[in-house]
Write a protein that holds these residues in place. Structure first.
Motif, mmCIF file in Angstrom:
data_model
loop_
_atom_site.group_PDB
_atom_site.id
_atom_site.type_symbol
_atom_site.label_atom_id
_atom_site.label_comp_id
_atom_site.label_asym_id
_atom_site.label_seq_id
_atom_site.Cartn_x
_atom_site.Cartn_y
_atom_site.Cartn_z
ATOM 1 N N ARG A 107 0.810 -1.223 0.000
ATOM 2 C CA ARG A 107 0.000 0.000 0.000
ATOM 3 C C ARG A 107 0.842 1.271 0.000
ATOM 4 O O ARG A 107 0.352 2.344 -0.339
ATOM 5 N N HIS B 101 3.216 1.878 -2.022
ATOM 6 C CA HIS B 101 3.703 2.119 -3.382
ATOM 7 C C HIS B 101 2.515 2.382 -4.314
ATOM 8 O O HIS B 101 1.707 1.494 -4.558
ATOM 9 N N PRO B 102 2.408 3.598 -4.847
ATOM 10 C CA PRO B 102 1.252 3.934 -5.687
ATOM 11 C C PRO B 102 1.164 3.104 -6.966
ATOM 12 O O PRO B 102 0.094 2.986 -7.549
ATOM 13 N N GLU B 103 2.250 2.512 -7.395
ATOM 14 C CA GLU B 103 2.250 1.699 -8.607
ATOM 15 C C GLU B 103 1.617 0.322 -8.393
ATOM 16 O O GLU B 103 1.312 -0.376 -9.356
#
Length: 152
Positions: free
Chosen positions: A87, A89-91
Motif C-alpha cells: 500500500r 507504493h502507488p504503482e
C-alpha cells in the motif's frame, strides 16, 4: 446471507455498470425500482457489495506498462507486513499471498519501463524482501471487473 438468482443478476449488472439506475436494473430483472433498491441496500448492509467505484483506463492516464512481481520474503514475514508495504507504493494495483516458491505476487502499473524499474527498486528495498522475479505484461487478453454470472 442467502443470495438468490435475482441478487446475482443485480450484482452482475452493477459490476457491468455501477451507474445503472434502479429502474434500468429493475427492467432487466423484472422488479420495480424500489424492490431493486431494497435488495441493493440489503446486499450492502450484509457486506456483499462493499462499494461503487470508477474504473479508469490506465492508458488514458499514461500508465501503460505493467508487470507481475514475485516476492521472496525473509523468515516470518506476515501477509499483513506484505500488504502494508504494498500500500505504500502507488504503482501497486494488487498484491496477493500465493502458493509455490514465491511468498507474494504483486501487480505493478507504471508510465514506462524507467518508472517501472524505479517502482521495482523501491519495492525490492522493503526490509523483508530477499529477492524478486518480474514478468512484464506484453498485452492484456482477458479482463473482467467482477464475479458471478454474466450480466447479459
Amino acid at each position: 446471507m442467502q443470495i438468490d438468482a435475482v441478487d446475482q443478476r443485480i450484482i452482475a449488472l452493477l459490476v457491468a455498470d455501477a451507474r445503472a439506475s434502479y429502474a434500468d436494473i429493475g427492467t432487466r430483472v423484472s422488479l420495480s425500482a424500489p424492490a431493486v433498491k431494497r435488495r441493493v441496500d440489503r446486499l450492502r448492509s450484509a457486506g456483499v457489495i462493499r462499494g461503487f467505484t470508477a474504473v479508469v483506463d490506465p492508458a488514458a492516464v499514461g500508465w501503460t506498462t505493467e508487470a507481475f512481481v514475485e516476492l521472496f520474503c525473509a523468515g516470518r514475514t506476515t501477509p499483513a507486513q506484505i500488504g502494508a508495504a504494498a500500500r505504500r507504493h502507488p504503482e501497486v494495483v494488487g498484491a496477493y499471498t500465493v502458493s509455490g516458491e514465491a511468498d507474494a505476487l504483486v501487480h505493478l502499473r507504471a508510465a514506462d519501463i524507467s518508472h517501472l524499474e524505479e517502482a521495482l527498486e523501491r519495492l525490492r528495498a522493503e526490509s523483508f524482501v530477499t529477492s524478486s522475479r518480474s514478468t512484464i505484461v506484453l498485452s492484456r487478453l482477458v479482463e473482467s471487473p467482477g464475479v458471478g454470472p454474466s450480466a447479459g
